[in-house]
Design a protein around this motif. Structure first.
Motif, PDB file in Angstrom:
ATOM      1  N   THR A  33      29.252  17.189 -49.009  1.00  0.00           N
ATOM      2  CA  THR A  33      29.744  18.426 -49.168  1.00  0.00           C
ATOM      3  C   THR A  33      30.734  18.449 -50.051  1.00  0.00           C
ATOM      4  OG1 THR A  33      30.705  18.404 -47.189  1.00  0.00           O
ATOM      5  CG2 THR A  33      28.913  19.363 -47.008  1.00  0.00           C
ATOM      6  N   ASP A  34      31.752  17.567 -50.085  1.00  0.00           N
ATOM      7  CA  ASP A  34      33.017  17.333 -50.908  1.00  0.00           C
ATOM      8  C   ASP A  34      32.449  17.264 -52.441  1.00  0.00           C
ATOM      9  OD1 ASP A  34      34.646  15.278 -48.543  1.00  0.00           O
ATOM     10  OD2 ASP A  34      34.625  17.593 -48.790  1.00  0.00           O
ATOM     11  N   ASP A  37      30.958  20.505 -53.677  1.00  0.00           N
ATOM     12  CA  ASP A  37      32.266  21.509 -53.691  1.00  0.00           C
ATOM     13  C   ASP A  37      32.829  21.109 -55.087  1.00  0.00           C
ATOM     14  OD1 ASP A  37      35.182  22.258 -51.841  1.00  0.00           O
ATOM     15  OD2 ASP A  37      33.806  23.497 -52.948  1.00  0.00           O
ATOM     16  N   LYS A  41      33.230  23.697 -58.381  1.00  0.00           N
ATOM     17  CA  LYS A  41      34.566  23.972 -58.869  1.00  0.00           C
ATOM     18  C   LYS A  41      34.511  23.782 -60.332  1.00  0.00           C
ATOM     19  CE  LYS A  41      37.510  23.703 -54.747  1.00  0.00           C
ATOM     20  NZ  LYS A  41      38.297  22.751 -54.127  1.00  0.00           N
TER      21      LYS A  41
ATOM     22  N   CYS B   3      30.453  28.685 -43.011  1.00  0.00           N
ATOM     23  CA  CYS B   3      30.872  28.329 -44.452  1.00  0.00           C
ATOM     24  C   CYS B   3      31.986  27.179 -44.488  1.00  0.00           C
ATOM     25  CB  CYS B   3      31.263  29.495 -44.947  1.00  0.00           C
ATOM     26  SG  CYS B   3      31.861  29.533 -46.780  1.00  0.00           S
ATOM     27  N   TYR B   4      31.718  26.517 -45.498  1.00  0.00           N
ATOM     28  CA  TYR B   4      32.615  25.142 -45.811  1.00  0.00           C
ATOM     29  C   TYR B   4      33.825  25.603 -46.378  1.00  0.00           C
ATOM     30  CZ  TYR B   4      31.096  25.626 -50.572  1.00  0.00           C
ATOM     31  OH  TYR B   4      31.039  25.995 -51.981  1.00  0.00           O
ATOM     32  N   ARG B   5      33.797  26.878 -46.719  1.00  0.00           N
ATOM     33  CA  ARG B   5      35.203  27.219 -47.563  1.00  0.00           C
ATOM     34  C   ARG B   5      35.980  28.144 -46.387  1.00  0.00           C
ATOM     35  NH1 ARG B   5      34.468  29.880 -53.294  1.00  0.00           N
ATOM     36  NH2 ARG B   5      33.428  27.643 -53.770  1.00  0.00           N
ATOM     37  N   CYS B   6      35.304  29.247 -45.971  1.00  0.00           N
ATOM     38  CA  CYS B   6      35.986  29.993 -45.061  1.00  0.00           C
ATOM     39  C   CYS B   6      35.867  29.968 -43.630  1.00  0.00           C
ATOM     40  CB  CYS B   6      35.764  31.711 -45.612  1.00  0.00           C
ATOM     41  SG  CYS B   6      34.179  32.244 -45.321  1.00  0.00           S
ATOM     42  N   CYS B  17      27.900  33.100 -48.837  1.00  0.00           N
ATOM     43  CA  CYS B  17      28.604  33.693 -47.572  1.00  0.00           C
ATOM     44  C   CYS B  17      29.063  34.971 -47.651  1.00  0.00           C
ATOM     45  CB  CYS B  17      29.938  32.736 -47.571  1.00  0.00           C
ATOM     46  SG  CYS B  17      31.150  33.307 -46.387  1.00  0.00           S
ATOM     47  N   CYS B  20      33.275  34.924 -48.076  1.00  0.00           N
ATOM     48  CA  CYS B  20      34.024  34.666 -49.102  1.00  0.00           C
ATOM     49  C   CYS B  20      32.949  34.776 -50.340  1.00  0.00           C
ATOM     50  CB  CYS B  20      34.538  33.405 -49.116  1.00  0.00           C
ATOM     51  SG  CYS B  20      33.384  31.874 -48.706  1.00  0.00           S
ATOM     52  N   ALA B  22      30.870  32.551 -51.300  1.00  0.00           N
ATOM     53  CA  ALA B  22      30.334  31.270 -51.783  1.00  0.00           C
ATOM     54  C   ALA B  22      29.009  31.044 -51.695  1.00  0.00           C
ATOM     55  CB  ALA B  22      31.344  30.217 -51.106  1.00  0.00           C
ATOM     56  N   TYR B  27      24.558  23.652 -49.736  1.00  0.00           N
ATOM     57  CA  TYR B  27      25.504  23.438 -48.288  1.00  0.00           C
ATOM     58  C   TYR B  27      24.496  23.289 -47.262  1.00  0.00           C
ATOM     59  CZ  TYR B  27      28.779  23.394 -44.751  1.00  0.00           C
ATOM     60  OH  TYR B  27      29.574  23.363 -43.560  1.00  0.00           O
TER      61      TYR B  27
END
Lengths: 47, 479
Positions: A33-34, A37, A41, B3-6, B17, B20, B22, B27
């Motif tokens: 997941t990192d 991400d 980005k 959600c992995y972000r929010c 999501c 947010c 995303a 994911y």
């Protein structure tokens, strides 16, 4: 046939309780997941 | 799924999501893959394939390090394999990622709450590391000694068992090595190293024993034939056979029962009775001792009662000395009343009260002095009253004079002069009968008085006057 010396080399020492702190701090690995991400980005930034 | 972000709850039907925005499509795939590996790891852990479970769970965490369940299970598997520090590490990280409602917290607490066990496991790890060092240095004997201790301290430390098995195998102790590897397989069913070593040992054993038929072939029994000598004695076989009649069996049983009962009666029962008697005697003795103790207590209490009764009587006596008719309290009361009467110039009353007081019972010298002073003052009142009475008589205040003379007589009954003048006052105030009675009384009390002649003359005059008046009345009544 088993080579004893080679087999012995495969054995690694175990961590003692005193080294637990280092083990915990060293547990911060990067998972998929990192990576995803970061990819997202980078893609977003390049756009 | 969040959600992995929010960290917002994701919608199952949306790839984005809702909070947010995303992109969570990949994911979701990643998370599902992680969960799938977790499930595999769980299945393997359930059948004790610990090595396989570790592998699956590590993969699960590589895909998604936030998979709390996978991390907790991995810690559990590590703990079962004897790797305490690795287990604690996983649990601590899990607790860090999810501080609330995380089972890892209870695992950590359980380990921390048993410090002795933790220390023993740590000691086992320490000795394992030392024994590994010995093994690498070639000190196999020392390593084996240490490893045996490690295995005793922590039987679940798979590494130690494997190394011990390896060293035993190298030493030629194949059977013991096999047993060691078998123990590993009990803990970790599919442990690769243990299976491999066992296969090697079995292979080696098979090579060393080519004639397997000889191992499994049973030896046939052949009896030995020997020649007899003249010194041998032949004992003919015994042809006695016990009768198989059931009655003898029953009789034997009955006889056994009778013998058993007799043994119980003569051996066991007396001992029991003796014990019971001993217990009873002990109880009787205890009660006797208690009774004796109670008797002593009773005697003490009686003595105390007597002492208290005596003390009470003494105190009552003392109290009556203070509060009785002749007590100090009453004496003081009368002394005060007498003092009051004295202050009010009621010397007669004061004197009456003083006469009631027993000066010996007055406790203090001051009280006695007061008493004596008042008595002297009041006693001198007889003459004072007489003088006042005389004065009143001369002033023709016969009633007051009579009172003074009466008071004087109270002080001094032998004062015939006061009695005489009292009679003179009565002659002025009272009737003839009263006067006659008083004169008669005077003559009776003071027969030797100087005033007796005068009183006698007065009495005679009164009697004559009475007689004359009676004659006149009688004369008037007869026509």
């Amino acid at each position: 046939m088993i080579d004893f010396d080679e087999e012995i080399k495969k054995f690694q020492p175990s961590q003692e309780v005193d080294e637990a702190e280092d083990a915990i701090y060293g547990n911060n690995t990067v998972d998929v997941t990192d990576i995803i991400d970061k990819i997202i980005k980078k893609t977003t930034e390049s756009k | 799924m969040k959600c992995y972000r929010c960290n917002c709850q994701l919608d199952n039907n949306s790839d984005y999501c809702l909070k947010c925005g995303a992109d969570v499509s990949v994911y979701k795939i990643v998370v599902r893959a992680s969960n799938s590996y977790y499930n595999q790891g769980l299945q393997k852990a359930k059948v004790r394939d610990l090595s396989g479970a570790v592998s699956c769970l590590k993969t699960s965490l590589c895909i998604n390090k936030n998979n709390i369940k996978a991390r907790n299970l991995l810690g559990l598997v590590y703990f079962e394999m004897g790797e305490v520090v690795m287990a604690l590490s996983e649990w601590v990280v899990s607790k860090n990622l999810k501080p609330e409602r995380n089972v890892a917290e209870s695992y950590i607490n359980r380990v921390q709450n048993n410090p002795n066990k933790l220390e023993m496991m740590n000691q086992a790890i320490r000795r394992f590391n030392i024994s590994l060092k010995y093994a690498r240095e070639g000190n196999y004997d020392m390593a084996v000694i240490q490893l045996k201790k490690v295995v005793a301290m922590n039987p679940n430390l798979i590494k130690a068992e494997l190394l011990l098995g390896l060293l035993l195998w190298k030493d030629g102790q194949n059977e013991r090595a096999k047993k060691t590897f078998a123990r590993v397989l009990k803990i970790d069913r599919n442990n690769t190293l243990a299976l491999r070593y066992l296969a090697e040992i079995d292979g080696q054993t098979a090579k060393e024993e080519p004639d397997t038929e000889a191992i499994f072939k049973k030896k046939r029994y052949t009896p030995e034939i020997t020649n007899m000598s003249g010194h041998d004695v032949i004992i003919p076989p015994n042809s006695y056979k016990e009768p198989s009649n059931g009655i003898f069996t029953v009789l034997s049983i009955l006889l056994g029962v009778v013998i058993g009962a007799a043994l119980v009666w003569y051996l066991i029962l007396p001992a029991k009775i003796s014990n019971i008697n001993y217990d009873n005697n002990r109880i009787v003795l205890e009660y006797s001792e208690q009774l004796a103790a109670n008797s002593v207590d009773m005697a003490n209490l009686k003595s105390q009662i007597e002492n208290l009764t005596t003390e009470r009587d003494n105190l009552s006596l003392q109290l009556s000395g203070y509060t009785g008719q002749t007590g100090e309290s009453n004496m003081y009361s009368m002394l005060i009343d007498a003092a009051k009467a004295y202050i009010d110039y009621d010397f007669a009353g004061a004197l009456i009260l003083l006469q009631k007081i027993d000066v010996a019972l007055l406790p203090t010298q001051t009280a006695k002095d007061v008493y004596n002073a008042m008595l002297v003052a009041c006693n001198g009142g007889a003459e004072r009253f007489a003088a006042q009475g005389t004065k009143a008589y001369l002033e023709q205040d016969y009633i007051s004079a009579a009172d003074y003379f009466k008071a004087a007589l109270i002080y001094d009954e032998t004062n015939d002069e006061a009695a005489y003048y009292l009679g003179l006052c009565y002659a002025e105030t009272e009737d003839a009968d009263t006067m006659a009675e008083y004169y008669a009384d005077f003559l009776e009390k003071y027969p030797q008085s100087a005033y007796a002649a005068d009183i006698t003359a007065r009495l005679d005059a009164l009697n004559a006057a009475n007689a004359q008046s009676e004659e006149e009345e009688t004369t008037q009544q007869t026509p």
